[in-house]
Design a protein around this motif. Sequence first.
Motif, PDB file in Angstrom:
ATOM      1  N   ARG A 132       0.831  -1.211   0.000  1.00 56.07           N
ATOM      2  CA  ARG A 132       0.000   0.000   0.000  1.00 56.07           C
ATOM      3  C   ARG A 132       0.858   1.250   0.000  1.00 56.07           C
ATOM      4  N   ALA A 133       1.958   1.226   0.731  1.00 55.90           N
ATOM      5  CA  ALA A 133       2.866   2.377   0.749  1.00 55.90           C
ATOM      6  C   ALA A 133       3.490   2.603  -0.621  1.00 55.90           C
ATOM      7  N   ILE A 175      -3.979   8.879  -0.832  1.00 54.88           N
ATOM      8  CA  ILE A 175      -4.088   7.519  -1.357  1.00 54.88           C
ATOM      9  C   ILE A 175      -3.737   6.514  -0.276  1.00 54.88           C
ATOM     10  N   TRP A 176      -2.688   6.784   0.487  1.00 57.14           N
ATOM     11  CA  TRP A 176      -2.293   5.879   1.566  1.00 57.14           C
ATOM     12  C   TRP A 176      -3.387   5.763   2.615  1.00 57.14           C
ATOM     13  N   LEU A 177      -4.008   6.878   2.978  1.00 56.69           N
ATOM     14  CA  LEU A 177      -5.087   6.842   3.967  1.00 56.69           C
ATOM     15  C   LEU A 177      -6.294   6.064   3.444  1.00 56.69           C
ATOM     16  N   ALA A 178      -6.554   6.183   2.139  1.00 56.90           N
ATOM     17  CA  ALA A 178      -7.666   5.432   1.558  1.00 56.90           C
ATOM     18  C   ALA A 178      -7.386   3.935   1.560  1.00 56.90           C
ATOM     19  N   LEU A 179      -6.174   3.553   1.213  1.00 60.33           N
ATOM     20  CA  LEU A 179      -5.817   2.142   1.163  1.00 60.33           C
ATOM     21  C   LEU A 179      -5.633   1.548   2.554  1.00 60.33           C
ATOM     22  N   GLU A 180      -5.000   2.303   3.446  1.00 56.60           N
ATOM     23  CA  GLU A 180      -4.625   1.769   4.749  1.00 56.60           C
ATOM     24  C   GLU A 180      -5.765   1.840   5.762  1.00 56.60           C
ATOM     25  N   ASP A 181      -6.626   2.853   5.641  1.00 54.16           N
ATOM     26  CA  ASP A 181      -7.634   3.054   6.677  1.00 54.16           C
ATOM     27  C   ASP A 181      -9.035   3.282   6.124  1.00 54.16           C
ATOM     28  N   ARG A 182      -9.214   3.086   4.809  1.00 54.62           N
ATOM     29  CA  ARG A 182     -10.526   3.214   4.171  1.00 54.62           C
ATOM     30  C   ARG A 182     -11.095   4.634   4.271  1.00 54.62           C
ATOM     31  N   LEU A 183     -10.254   5.630   4.364  1.00 57.09           N
ATOM     32  CA  LEU A 183     -10.716   6.998   4.518  1.00 57.09           C
ATOM     33  C   LEU A 183     -10.910   7.643   3.147  1.00 57.09           C
ATOM     34  N   LEU A 184     -12.039   8.314   2.986  1.00 54.06           N
ATOM     35  CA  LEU A 184     -12.382   8.907   1.700  1.00 54.06           C
ATOM     36  C   LEU A 184     -12.253  10.427   1.676  1.00 54.06           C
ATOM     37  N   LEU A 185     -12.496  11.092   2.801  1.00 51.99           N
ATOM     38  CA  LEU A 185     -12.501  12.554   2.801  1.00 51.99           C
ATOM     39  C   LEU A 185     -11.166  13.156   2.364  1.00 51.99           C
ATOM     40  N   PRO A 186     -10.017  12.611   2.805  1.00 50.88           N
ATOM     41  CA  PRO A 186      -8.761  13.211   2.333  1.00 50.88           C
ATOM     42  C   PRO A 186      -8.600  13.182   0.826  1.00 50.88           C
ATOM     43  N   ILE A 187      -8.915  12.060   0.219  1.00 53.74           N
ATOM     44  CA  ILE A 187      -8.736  11.962  -1.234  1.00 53.74           C
ATOM     45  C   ILE A 187      -9.789  12.788  -1.970  1.00 53.74           C
ATOM     46  N   VAL A 188     -10.983  12.939  -1.372  1.00 52.50           N
ATOM     47  CA  VAL A 188     -12.004  13.806  -1.965  1.00 52.50           C
ATOM     48  C   VAL A 188     -11.530  15.258  -1.949  1.00 52.50           C
ATOM     49  N   LEU A 189     -10.971  15.694  -0.819  1.00 55.27           N
ATOM     50  CA  LEU A 189     -10.492  17.074  -0.717  1.00 55.27           C
ATOM     51  C   LEU A 189      -9.433  17.368  -1.763  1.00 55.27           C
TER      52      LEU A 189
END
Length: 281
Positions: free
Chosen positions: A7-8, A58-72
């Motif tokens: 993922r990294a 991208i790392w936060l989306a892959l590692e922790d399923r977070l969407l808001l950072p990549i949306v921003l």
Amino acid sequence: MRRHALRAVVATGGGLVHAGLVLGVALRFGYDIGPSAYPPHSLLWQYGGLVVLGAVPIWLALEDRLLLPIVLITVLAGAAFYAELTPPGPTFRDVAELEPGIDGATGITVVENGLHLVKYASPWYVWTLGAGLLGAAEHTVRARSRWLPAPRLDLPRTGSAVQAGLLGLAVGVVHAGASVGYAWRWGIGTDSLTVGWMLVGGVVVVGVPVYLLVRRGLVLPTAIAAVLFVNSVHSQQYAGPGDPHGLYAGAWFVFLGLALLGGLIELGVYTVDDRTGFCSS
């Protein structure tokens, strides 16, 4: 461990693609942001920052399923690319063309209807911090929601007052550095008294919401603080006259009040319906 490493690597690759696209399109339009435009340490800061800006969401989306950072970041980058690639294109003019009193070329170029990608790229650290703050808020929501997929990372939901305070202080210091550093680039707050005031405010305006997020699980203060910070810089980059970020950095107590107001509303909602568990102490 292999999955984390993979993922990294994928996130780093995405960051490199992001940096390549931004720099490639900007250079195609003739903007002076090539390697020769920066000293070595600035080159690493600017180019490496674009990689970080693309990789972190991208790392936060892959590692922790977070969407808001990549949306921003997608919204910010998408707006910059759209403005750059749609007519009218950038026009490069010498200052002498705009000032009738100047005879002969000055060598100072003014760019009209352009620089959108340069404005997006230069404060990369602001967008990255905003993405991280939104990611922290989303992680808390996902960890306590019955309806959303749980995050992959097993972070503590609450901490002691000391731990929460130290984390809030650390994030506040990072925010203060980013906010005051950006203000300095625009010539905002040049005297030591003003800089000290903005530094204190920079720590408090984000440190307190992060404390409430870690200690009380209140999401809205951190989310509001992140949006206000990003909006102040975005407005400063793209707006006309005035200093929107100067207002944010100088009148920080107003923005802190808005974040705390969001926390009071959230606290009231979850006090009425405490089944969600957002207000555990």
